[in-house]
Every structure is written in structure tokens, then in C-alpha cells.
Write an enzyme that holds these catalytic residues in place. Structure first.
Site, PDB file in Angstrom:
ATOM      1  CG  ASP B  13      -2.236   5.669   1.366  1.00 24.85           C
ATOM      2  OD1 ASP B  13      -1.391   6.578   1.419  1.00 24.85           O
ATOM      3  OD2 ASP B  13      -3.067   5.594   0.445  1.00 24.85           O
ATOM      4  CB  CYS B 187       2.534  10.516  -4.856  1.00 27.10           C
ATOM      5  SG  CYS B 187       0.760  10.395  -4.531  1.00 27.10           S
ATOM      6  CG  HIS B 189      -2.907   7.619  -6.358  1.00 24.27           C
ATOM      7  ND1 HIS B 189      -2.950   7.667  -4.996  1.00 24.27           N
ATOM      8  CD2 HIS B 189      -4.184   7.422  -6.765  1.00 24.27           C
ATOM      9  CE1 HIS B 189      -4.208   7.518  -4.585  1.00 24.27           C
ATOM     10  NE2 HIS B 189      -4.975   7.365  -5.641  1.00 24.27           N
TER      11      HIS B 189
END
Lengths: 273, 273
Positions: B13, B187, B189
Site C-alpha cells: 500500500d 480507499c 482508510h
């Protein structure tokens, strides 16, 4: 050392924020040529370690040297706080960061000897503003506050938005409780929030913009070293812009911040320097 | 090709967000060994160009190969959207991104054929979620919205904060106007904002977490290729973590997200790969 007074000044930043420093240099030293580098492929620096910021800054300084600059301005608070100290001992060019000029102006401005600093996490943790301020006046107390949401809020374009007001109120609350009378905007994006911050702080707190102070310090430094530009050069050769990522977004931001139109910027493989 | 079934899975990532994918792999494939790389010295990818994200991803894949992985998971939506297509033609290892599993689940979940995607700027501009969804069902309409403030808000720790609610309401307003019944958290997060998003969306919108779908897809892929792990290994050899910046902050975040304690991570000079 490069004693060619007509050589350009090298200016660098982690990305586009340093263009607020370029703007002040353009306004206050309108004759000078500028080579700007923005590290847009590795931005931001403000959450990264000292070792990484130093490695990146060294690569950029090596690139700027290939452009035959006569002086370098570190237009990034984080790089000024984490890398300048080391780099100035490694090169024979005059080099100037944004932290020291901002700190000196704050020392001049404060009356109650209580100064606040807002900046990135890495700049706050370096405590460099505090050290430089207390070196000039040990009686001054300095209160730092990292404001990591300000850069993304500015980049989202929400510089006058109620949400940004709420975020700023929260960040500034503890500084205002400390009764500061001077606040340093210790990150190059923050001057774009000036009027919003002014609205929260009221008229009793002096706002210090290190970008402006740096342009003034640069002027004094060039004069002392007899390095001020002598002859004018064609407008199209005056300013050159480089970035480490592709340049479309860079150009758009540059043209929203700078007083003149920038038509061209070039991408540089900065890891190779 | 690495046919050693007991070799680790490589996961990468742009930074720490991919650890939410690691968490799902740990939960759903508890026997598998994992080597994780987070590009914390160059994070984020979501605002950078395709060429830059591809260059960085290639370096990371080269590093993971030195770790003798049997398969690679691109645990970053931006790298999955901008680099996976090219890289899967360049290597002879099975490789899986987070976008396709998320897109497939959304196709299954939608009833009114109106799907929303929230993600970084670069992921939205790639239109990859739209392309993959419409390849499965051309009648589905996909509405994308870049949410650049979500990552910094999560990293500030404001995952249940009224300010984040306000930001989310603004970002989601146009998607809700489009009458979506399914929303992809595109995404890594964003799953950390799940309950906040749920509060705004109500019960009528299905939230798709590509991290969970990716762990399921990985399981199927390993089974098809007969690459599932056969024998167990000592716990202390099971998981290895690498990052490109110093590892203190990385470890803190890892231990707040993962179900087991991570004591060690190692810094890697990723530009050299």
C-alpha cells in the site's frame, strides 16, 4: 560559491506551498531570477521523518546546483526545520530557510512574550521555532500546535468555508487559552488561510507570515554578499519551474497563487540526483 | 512463478491504509503468511499521477519478489486503479487488486442499479470502478466522488467527530441525490469511517468494503491455483512488516488496526529497487 550576480535564486518546497514564498520574492525582489523545484511526487514532508526529509532535500539541492543558482531558499517549513542545519554545512552556497526569518519577526512583534506556532507535525516536533525564538529572547514562551488538516483543506479550496472555521477554532483554542499575542503561520499553505484565521483570532494577535519575512531576509542577504542582480533579463527567461510529478496540477496551482502567468513547468526524476 | 504453497503473500500500500486489508486477510485466511510493505516515505498516492504511481508500484513489486512471495495483493485502491493493469502483464506471479473484488460485490448488491464510489482523486479520475462495474452489467450507473479530506481526518483520529460528519455530509450529498443504493468505500482508510458513514446514509444503502471482498477473492484465487498454505509456521515468522520511512508511527498505527501485536517493522530504501 557562485559569484555571478545575475544567476538565479533556487527555491524549493515539498510541493506547491512554497509558491507563496516565490510570490513574496517576486513582489519584493522583482529583478531576481528564480528556479523553483516542487517535490510533488513525494509531497507532503510534514508527516515524515527527519532522515527522509534530509535525504529528499539533499537530492533537491544537488538538482538546484545543476541550475547554477547563486543562493538557495528552503521555502518549506518542514525542510527548514529538519534539514537546513545539516545542509548548510555541506554546501558553499548561501542558503536560507523560512523558519529563522519568521522566528525573528515574532520576537520583534510580541509584547507579552507569548508566541504561538502552527505548523506540520514534523515542524512542531522539531521545536526549531522555539529554539530560535528563545535563542533571541529566553524569556519568551512558545506554544506549538500541529494542524495537519489545514493543508488538505487549502488544497480542497475550502479557504473560507464554515468547516475550515470549525477546524481552525479547535486547533487554535488551546493557543488562545495560553494568551498568545503573536502567531506564526509556520507552513507555507497557511497564509492562504490568513483572513479566516484573522476572523478567529481578532485584532489583538499579530499574524506572522514567514514567507514575507523570508523575502526580506533574502534581500538583506544578497545585499550583504553583493549578490543582488545587476542587469535585467528577458521576462521569458526569468522564472523556471520544475516538479517531480507531472506538471498539470502544479501549473494550475501556480497560476492561482503567482502574480504572473506561468505557461511551462518541467518534470524532473529527482531520485536520480 | 513461485509454487511454494508455504511462501508468504506480499501485500503493499502507499502507507498504512492497506493494513485494513491485512486485517481481513488475517481474519479470513488465518494460516497464511504475510509480507507487508507500506510506502510511508512517499505516501499518499491518491493525488499523484499515473506515471508516478506506476513507477513506485513497480519498485515495490521488485522488493516483494526478493521476499519470495507466492502472490501479491495491491492493497491500495489508487495503485490498483493506476498500476495493476500494467504490472500484471509484466510479472509471472498471481496478483490481485482491491478494485475488482469491490466492484463485483457492488454489482451483486445493487437493486436499483445505481452505485456510488468514494475514493481518492486519482482513483475517481481513473474511472476504473465504473469500467469494471459496467463490464459486468452495462445497465448500472456509477457515480464517483473524490473525498480528499477523509484520509487526513482518519489520520487525525477524528473518526467519530462532528466535523467529520459535516465533511462527510457534504461529500455524500450529491451521491444521495442520485438515489444510490450501494456505496463502495474505495480507499483503504474509509472502512475506519464505516459507522459514521452508516449514520449519514441510513439503512437503505449497502456499504461495500473492498478490503473484505479482496480477502475473499484471494482465498478463491489461492484455492484455484492450489497455493493455499499447507503447514503451519511459528507465529513469530508469520508476519513481516516493511516501510520506506522510519517505522515508529507505522507500528503505532499497525497496532491500532491489527488483531495481533506487531513488535517489529523494518525500513527499506525502496528507491533502490
Amino acid at each position: 560559491m557562485n559569484s555571478d550576480r545575475n544567476a538565479p535564486i533556487g527555491v524549493f518546497d515539498s510541493g506547491v506551498g512554497g509558491l507563496t514564498v516565490v510570490r513574496e520574492i517576486m513582489r519584493n525582489l522583482p529583478e531576481e531570477r528564480i528556479v523553483y523545484f516542487g517535490d510533488t511526487a513525494r509531497v507532503p514532508y510534514g508527516s515524515k521523518s527527519q532522515a527522509t526529509v534530509l535525504r529528499y532535500s539533499r537530492q533537491i539541492v544537488r538538482f538546484l546546483r545543476t541550475q547554477n543558482v547563486k543562493a538557495i531558499v528552503v521555502a518549506c517549513n518542514t525542510a527548514s526545520a529538519l534539514a537546513l542545519d545539516t545542509i548548510e554545512n555541506e554546501i558553499d552556497l548561501p542558503i536560507l530557510g523560512v523558519v529563522k526569518p519568521g522566528a525573528s519577526m515574532a520576537v520583534t512583534a510580541t509584547r507579552n512574550k507569548r508566541i504561538g506556532v502552527i505548523a506540520t507535525e514534523s515542524t512542531i516536533h522539531s521545536h526549531l521555532y522555539r529554539k530560535l525564538i528563545q535563542a533571541e529572547d529566553p524569556e519568551i514562551t512558545v506554544f506549538g500546535k500541529a494542524c495537519p488538516l489545514f493543508v488538505p483543506l487549502v488544497e480542497e479550496g475550502w479557504t473560507r468555508d464554515p468547516i475550515t472555521v470549525e477546524v481552525a477554532k479547535r486547533y487554535l483554542a488551546e493557543l488562545l487559552e495560553k494568551d498568545i499575542d503573536t502567531l506564526i503561520m509556520g507552513c507555507t499553505h497557511y497564509p492562504l488561510l490568513r483572513s479566516l484565521l484573522r476572523g478567529i483570532l481578532g485584532d489583538q494577535v499579530t499574524l506572522v507570515n514567514p514567507a514575507y519575512e523570508t523575502a526580506q531576509a533574502l534581500k538583506r542577504m544578497l545585499e550583504e554578499l553583493h549578490l543582488e542582480k545587476e542587469s535585467s533579463c528577458p521576462e521569458e527567461e526569468k522564472y523556471r519551474f520544475y516538479a517531480s510529478d507531472t506538471v498539470e496540477k502544479f501549473l494550475a496551482f501556480a497560476n492561482s497563487v503567482l502574480p504572473c502567468e506561468i505557461r511551462e513547468a518541467q518534470q524532473i526524476p529527482i531520485e536520480e540526483y
